[in-house]
Design an enzyme around this catalytic site. Structure first.
Site, PDB file in Angstrom:
ATOM      1  N   ASN A 172     -55.299  14.114  -5.768  1.00 19.44           N
ATOM      2  CA  ASN A 172     -53.918  14.696  -5.604  1.00 19.44           C
ATOM      3  C   ASN A 172     -53.893  15.666  -6.422  1.00 19.44           C
ATOM      4  O   ASN A 172     -53.987  15.888  -7.626  1.00 19.44           O
ATOM      5  CB  ASN A 172     -53.157  13.391  -5.720  1.00 19.44           C
ATOM      6  CG  ASN A 172     -53.245  12.367  -4.804  1.00 19.44           C
ATOM      7  OD1 ASN A 172     -53.787  12.383  -3.738  1.00 19.44           O
ATOM      8  ND2 ASN A 172     -52.922  11.233  -5.120  1.00 19.44           N
ATOM      9  N   GLN A 213     -49.594  13.409  -6.599  1.00 20.07           N
ATOM     10  CA  GLN A 213     -49.988  13.703  -8.195  1.00 20.07           C
ATOM     11  C   GLN A 213     -48.721  13.151  -9.052  1.00 20.07           C
ATOM     12  O   GLN A 213     -47.616  13.749  -8.718  1.00 20.07           O
ATOM     13  CB  GLN A 213     -50.369  14.866  -8.452  1.00 20.07           C
ATOM     14  CG  GLN A 213     -51.246  14.948  -9.834  1.00 20.07           C
ATOM     15  CD  GLN A 213     -51.644  16.206 -10.402  1.00 20.07           C
ATOM     16  OE1 GLN A 213     -51.438  17.398  -9.567  1.00 20.07           O
ATOM     17  NE2 GLN A 213     -52.663  16.233 -11.281  1.00 20.07           N
ATOM     18  N   HIS A 234     -57.618  14.146 -12.018  1.00 29.53           N
ATOM     19  CA  HIS A 234     -58.363  12.984 -11.826  1.00 29.53           C
ATOM     20  C   HIS A 234     -59.033  12.682 -10.629  1.00 29.53           C
ATOM     21  O   HIS A 234     -58.263  13.250  -9.626  1.00 29.53           O
ATOM     22  CB  HIS A 234     -57.715  11.558 -12.572  1.00 29.53           C
ATOM     23  CG  HIS A 234     -56.082  11.644 -11.901  1.00 29.53           C
ATOM     24  ND1 HIS A 234     -55.319  12.214 -12.104  1.00 29.53           N
ATOM     25  CD2 HIS A 234     -55.864  10.900 -10.814  1.00 29.53           C
ATOM     26  CE1 HIS A 234     -54.327  12.088 -11.553  1.00 29.53           C
ATOM     27  NE2 HIS A 234     -54.346  11.050 -10.503  1.00 29.53           N
TER      28      HIS A 234
HETATM   29  P1  AMP Z   1     -51.918  10.094  -9.141  1.00 29.09           P
HETATM   30  O1  AMP Z   1     -50.805   9.791  -8.253  1.00 29.09           O
HETATM   31  O2  AMP Z   1     -53.083  10.931  -8.153  1.00 29.09           O
HETATM   32  O3  AMP Z   1     -51.566  11.038 -10.154  1.00 29.09           O
HETATM   33  O4  AMP Z   1     -52.711   8.700  -9.584  1.00 29.09           O
HETATM   34  C1  AMP Z   1     -52.382   8.382 -10.788  1.00 29.09           C
HETATM   35  C2  AMP Z   1     -52.899   6.845 -10.887  1.00 29.09           C
HETATM   36  O5  AMP Z   1     -52.968   6.514 -12.256  1.00 29.09           O
HETATM   37  C3  AMP Z   1     -52.166   5.923 -10.285  1.00 29.09           C
HETATM   38  O6  AMP Z   1     -53.038   5.291  -9.062  1.00 29.09           O
HETATM   39  C4  AMP Z   1     -51.801   4.905 -11.309  1.00 29.09           C
HETATM   40  O7  AMP Z   1     -51.955   3.491 -10.855  1.00 29.09           O
HETATM   41  C5  AMP Z   1     -52.771   5.308 -12.340  1.00 29.09           C
HETATM   42  N1  AMP Z   1     -52.245   5.106 -13.612  1.00 29.09           N
HETATM   43  C6  AMP Z   1     -51.236   5.375 -14.478  1.00 29.09           C
HETATM   44  N2  AMP Z   1     -51.310   5.041 -15.616  1.00 29.09           N
HETATM   45  C7  AMP Z   1     -52.257   4.317 -15.921  1.00 29.09           C
HETATM   46  C8  AMP Z   1     -53.013   3.973 -16.921  1.00 29.09           C
HETATM   47  N3  AMP Z   1     -52.258   3.782 -18.176  1.00 29.09           N
HETATM   48  N4  AMP Z   1     -54.339   3.326 -16.869  1.00 29.09           N
HETATM   49  C9  AMP Z   1     -54.935   3.251 -15.594  1.00 29.09           C
HETATM   50  N5  AMP Z   1     -54.385   3.784 -14.630  1.00 29.09           N
HETATM   51  C10 AMP Z   1     -53.276   4.221 -14.641  1.00 29.09           C
END
Ligand code: AMP
Ligand code: ZN
Length: 136
Positions: free
Chosen positions: A88, A95, A101
């Site tokens: 994203n 995002q 990521h």
């Molecule tokens: P996005 O919405 O593409 O920015 O994805 C962010 C992702 O990071 C989401 O799926 C969250 O569940 C995950 N996330 C956020 N903080 C953490 C964390 N500390 N450890 C592992 N995953 C996380």
């Protein structure tokens, strides 16, 4: 460059503990804390790039190689039926963490997730108009 205020920089570099699936010189692959399915993982570069438009091409290529390796491992070990790679960019696109990521989302028959989109029905003229804009 690393950003000490960025949670994914801290996780990728081991300053905050995470459930690490695999790691190499440039990336750490961790389990997502809010998984879509069992085994949902994130490929995190150890350097800070905000999104696809900031990450250098060689890093992007290595991110895909790392995702391929981690995806094969996860799919095999968890016996997934399929797998989505999602990436994203920008709030509008979902995002929430501004550190590049890639999501690795193993899929299981009947898992109830829906990562696909609703197809539009543009006319030929609309499609031609979009193509013209992209190529102008
Ligand atoms: P996005 O919405 O593409 O920015 O994805 C962010 C992702 O990071 C989401 O799926 C969250 O569940 C995950 N996330 C956020 N903080 C953490 C964390 N500390 N450890 C592992 N995953 C996380
Ligand atoms: Zn970062």
């Amino acid at each position: 460059m690393k950003d000490n205020n960025c949670i994914f920089c801290l996780i990728a570099n081991g300053n905050i503990p995470s459930r690490t699936v695999m790691e190499n010189e440039k990336f750490r692959v961790i389990l997502d804390l809010g998984p879509a399915t069992a085994g949902h993982a994130l490929v995190l570069p150890k350097e800070h790039f905000g999104d696809l438009f900031e990450i250098p091409a060689d890093w992007a290529a290595d991110a895909m190689k790392t995702a391929q390796e981690a995806a094969a491992l996860i799919k095999e070990k968890l016996q997934a039926d399929g797998l989505n790679i999602v990436q994203n960019n920008g709030e509008t696109a979902g995002q929430t963490v501004h550190h590049f990521h890639m999501h690795i989302i193993p899929r299981y028959k009947g898992d109830g997730q829906n990562i696909l989109w609703k197809p539009g029905k543009p006319s030929d003229a609309e499609l031609d108009g979009v193509l013209e804009k992209i190529k102008a």
